[in-house]
Design an enzyme around this catalytic site. Structure first.
Site, PDB file in Angstrom:
ATOM      1  N   ALA A   7      33.460 -29.523   2.054  1.00 28.08           N
ATOM      2  CA  ALA A   7      34.185 -30.607   1.366  1.00 28.08           C
ATOM      3  C   ALA A   7      34.205 -30.374  -0.145  1.00 28.08           C
ATOM      4  O   ALA A   7      35.228 -30.618  -0.808  1.00 28.08           O
ATOM      5  CB  ALA A   7      33.531 -31.945   1.689  1.00 28.08           C
ATOM      6  N   GLY A  85      16.480 -31.601  -1.108  1.00 26.06           N
ATOM      7  CA  GLY A  85      15.535 -32.708  -1.152  1.00 26.06           C
ATOM      8  C   GLY A  85      14.897 -32.831  -2.526  1.00 26.06           C
ATOM      9  O   GLY A  85      15.423 -32.298  -3.521  1.00 26.06           O
ATOM     10  N   THR A 108      18.187 -34.050   3.040  1.00 26.85           N
ATOM     11  CA  THR A 108      16.891 -33.826   3.694  1.00 26.85           C
ATOM     12  C   THR A 108      16.769 -34.740   4.897  1.00 26.85           C
ATOM     13  O   THR A 108      17.121 -35.927   4.821  1.00 26.85           O
ATOM     14  CB  THR A 108      15.698 -34.067   2.736  1.00 26.85           C
ATOM     15  OG1 THR A 108      14.496 -34.190   3.527  1.00 26.85           O
ATOM     16  CG2 THR A 108      15.840 -35.332   1.901  1.00 26.85           C
ATOM     17  N   ASP A 110      14.178 -35.852   5.897  1.00 30.45           N
ATOM     18  CA  ASP A 110      13.078 -36.789   5.642  1.00 30.45           C
ATOM     19  C   ASP A 110      13.567 -38.119   5.062  1.00 30.45           C
ATOM     20  O   ASP A 110      12.838 -39.107   5.087  1.00 30.45           O
ATOM     21  CB  ASP A 110      12.072 -36.180   4.655  1.00 30.45           C
ATOM     22  CG  ASP A 110      11.444 -34.894   5.188  1.00 30.45           C
ATOM     23  OD1 ASP A 110      11.652 -34.589   6.375  1.00 30.45           O
ATOM     24  OD2 ASP A 110      10.762 -34.205   4.416  1.00 30.45           O
ATOM     25  N   ARG A 145       2.503 -42.630  31.790  1.00 30.33           N
ATOM     26  CA  ARG A 145       1.541 -41.848  31.014  1.00 30.33           C
ATOM     27  C   ARG A 145       1.506 -42.437  29.613  1.00 30.33           C
ATOM     28  O   ARG A 145       2.300 -43.311  29.276  1.00 30.33           O
ATOM     29  CB  ARG A 145       2.025 -40.386  30.873  1.00 30.33           C
ATOM     30  CG  ARG A 145       2.223 -39.632  32.166  1.00 30.33           C
ATOM     31  CD  ARG A 145       0.947 -38.933  32.554  1.00 30.33           C
ATOM     32  NE  ARG A 145       1.090 -38.108  33.734  1.00 30.33           N
ATOM     33  CZ  ARG A 145       0.833 -38.506  34.968  1.00 30.33           C
ATOM     34  NH1 ARG A 145       0.451 -39.749  35.198  1.00 30.33           N
ATOM     35  NH2 ARG A 145       0.938 -37.668  35.985  1.00 30.33           N
ATOM     36  N   GLU A 204       4.688 -36.109  11.487  1.00 32.89           N
ATOM     37  CA  GLU A 204       3.803 -34.929  11.430  1.00 32.89           C
ATOM     38  C   GLU A 204       2.722 -35.046  10.356  1.00 32.89           C
ATOM     39  O   GLU A 204       1.672 -34.430  10.455  1.00 32.89           O
ATOM     40  CB  GLU A 204       4.639 -33.675  11.171  1.00 32.89           C
ATOM     41  CG  GLU A 204       5.403 -33.724   9.840  1.00 32.89           C
ATOM     42  CD  GLU A 204       6.123 -32.429   9.499  1.00 32.89           C
ATOM     43  OE1 GLU A 204       5.810 -31.393  10.068  1.00 32.89           O
ATOM     44  OE2 GLU A 204       7.019 -32.483   8.622  1.00 32.89           O
TER      45      GLU A 204
HETATM   46  O1  F6P Z   1      11.247 -31.547   3.920  1.00 30.92           O
HETATM   47  C1  F6P Z   1      12.030 -31.343   5.042  1.00 30.92           C
HETATM   48  C2  F6P Z   1      11.240 -30.718   6.145  1.00 30.92           C
HETATM   49  O2  F6P Z   1      12.079 -30.482   7.250  1.00 30.92           O
HETATM   50  C3  F6P Z   1      10.023 -31.510   6.601  1.00 30.92           C
HETATM   51  O3  F6P Z   1      10.368 -32.532   7.483  1.00 30.92           O
HETATM   52  C4  F6P Z   1       9.195 -30.410   7.209  1.00 30.92           C
HETATM   53  O4  F6P Z   1       7.823 -30.720   7.178  1.00 30.92           O
HETATM   54  C5  F6P Z   1       9.487 -29.244   6.330  1.00 30.92           C
HETATM   55  O5  F6P Z   1      10.742 -29.461   5.743  1.00 30.92           O
HETATM   56  C6  F6P Z   1       9.514 -27.945   7.053  1.00 30.92           C
HETATM   57  O6  F6P Z   1       9.646 -26.890   6.172  1.00 30.92           O
HETATM   58  P1  F6P Z   1       8.487 -25.819   5.980  1.00 30.92           P
HETATM   59  O7  F6P Z   1       8.569 -24.927   7.172  1.00 30.92           O
HETATM   60  O8  F6P Z   1       8.806 -25.122   4.699  1.00 30.92           O
HETATM   61  O9  F6P Z   1       7.192 -26.570   5.929  1.00 30.92           O
END
Ligand code: F6P
Length: 295
Positions: A7, A85, A108, A110, A145, A204
């Site tokens: 775009a 990001g 991102t 996130d 479960r 995570e």
């Molecule tokens: O910041 C975006 C992201 O996808 C996070 O969710 C993830 O922890 C990270 O990047 C993964 O990237 P890397 O493999 O560099 O840790």
């Protein structure tokens, strides 16, 4: 991101501009790794996840800004769009500080860029997780479960909170609000009474996540079946929402560059908003979102 590249390329071509892509983000920029872009070629990638340009994590970019500016000038570049990001946008701010016209666009999964309610990739990553969570629930209804779904999200919980809210999870574990084992177990017990299974959605970045899940398995005396989405969640076909967001932001960002504006272009109250780099907070304030997951 590929959609945004297409775009932006189209919008710039419409202005009669020449467009260069940078391979591998700031790392590629520092070695002057440019390629010519045109709308027909970039459209071929718009439906794909990830970025065909490649990306990188360039340590200590701020010390290398003069080299980056030199590479841009050598290539004849006059304006720059940075897609990324918080790290990439901080780099964009440094380039702007050095006097180069730069607009940044939050990209991102996130969704943790301060000053923007949305970022490109978040919706696709949310939908990917929901597909998996729905499958877990199909299984759970037949074979009860304790299920756990671990999302990406780095050290933030915005993505996990959205998955939890949209997928109807029974417990949400996010790094911003660590909880005691007993409190989590109590909520899960209620779910077990109601539906014979329970679903934990976790980011995570939750402290000692594996230990906590193991503790829940023991406390509830129920088999734990964890699923980790991992880096697959960063890919996949972009959702319609993400494509529209990418298209709108990219078109608007090109306009901002023509108007001599600089900053991060995000979405606020459903409208585009360009935030000057100096107003960009390094961290987005935590909120689980307006999806009824407040606790
Ligand atoms: O910041 C975006 C992201 O996808 C996070 O969710 C993830 O922890 C990270 O990047 C993964 O990237 P890397 O493999 O560099 O840790």
């Amino acid at each position: 991101m590929n959609m945004a590249v297409w775009a932006a390329t189209q919008a710039a071509w419409d202005l009669g501009w020449r467009v260069l892509g940078v391979r591998e983000g700031f790392t590629g920029l520092l070695r002057g790794d440019f390629l010519e872009l045109n709308p027909a070629e970039t459209l071929r990638y718009a439906r794909l996840g990830g970025t065909f340009l490649g990306t990188s994590r360039e340590p200590d970019f701020s010390a290398k800004v003069p080299r980056a500016v030199a590479r841009l000038e050598e290539a004849g570049a006059t304006h720059l769009l940075v897609l990324g990001g918080n790290g990439s946008l901080a780099g964009a701010a440094k380039l702007a500080e050095a006097g180069f016209p730069v607009v940044g666009i939050p990209c991102t999964i996130d969704n943790d860029v301060a000053g923007s309610e949305e970022s490109i990739g978040f919706d696709t990553a949310l939908n990917f997780a929901l597909f998996v969570l729905d499958g877990m629930r199909d299984t759970a209804e037949a074979l009860p479960r304790l299920f756990a779904l671990e999302t990406l999200g780095g050290d933030t919980g915005f993505l996990a909170a959205a998955v939890y809210a949209a997928g109807g999870g029974d417990a949400l574990l996010v790094p911003e609000e660590p909880l005691g084992l007993d409190g989590i177990a109590a909520g899960l017990r209620e779910a077990l009474e109601r539906q014979r299974y329970a679903v934990v959605v976790a980011s995570e970045g939750y402290p000692d996540l594996l230990g906590v899940l193991g503790g829940l398995e023991e406390t509830l005396s129920l088999r734990l079946r964890p699923t980790r989405l991992g880096h697959a969640q960063r890919g996949g076909r972009p959702s319609g929402h993400d494509r529209l967001l990418a298209r709108g932001l990219a078109q608007r960002a090109v306009k901002a560059l023509t108007w001599g504006e600089a900053g991060v272009l995000g979405v606020w109250d459903g409208r585009y908003r360009l935030l000057p780099y100096r107003d960009l907070a390094p961290r987005k304030p935590w909120t689980p979102g307006a999806w009824g997951v407040a606790r």
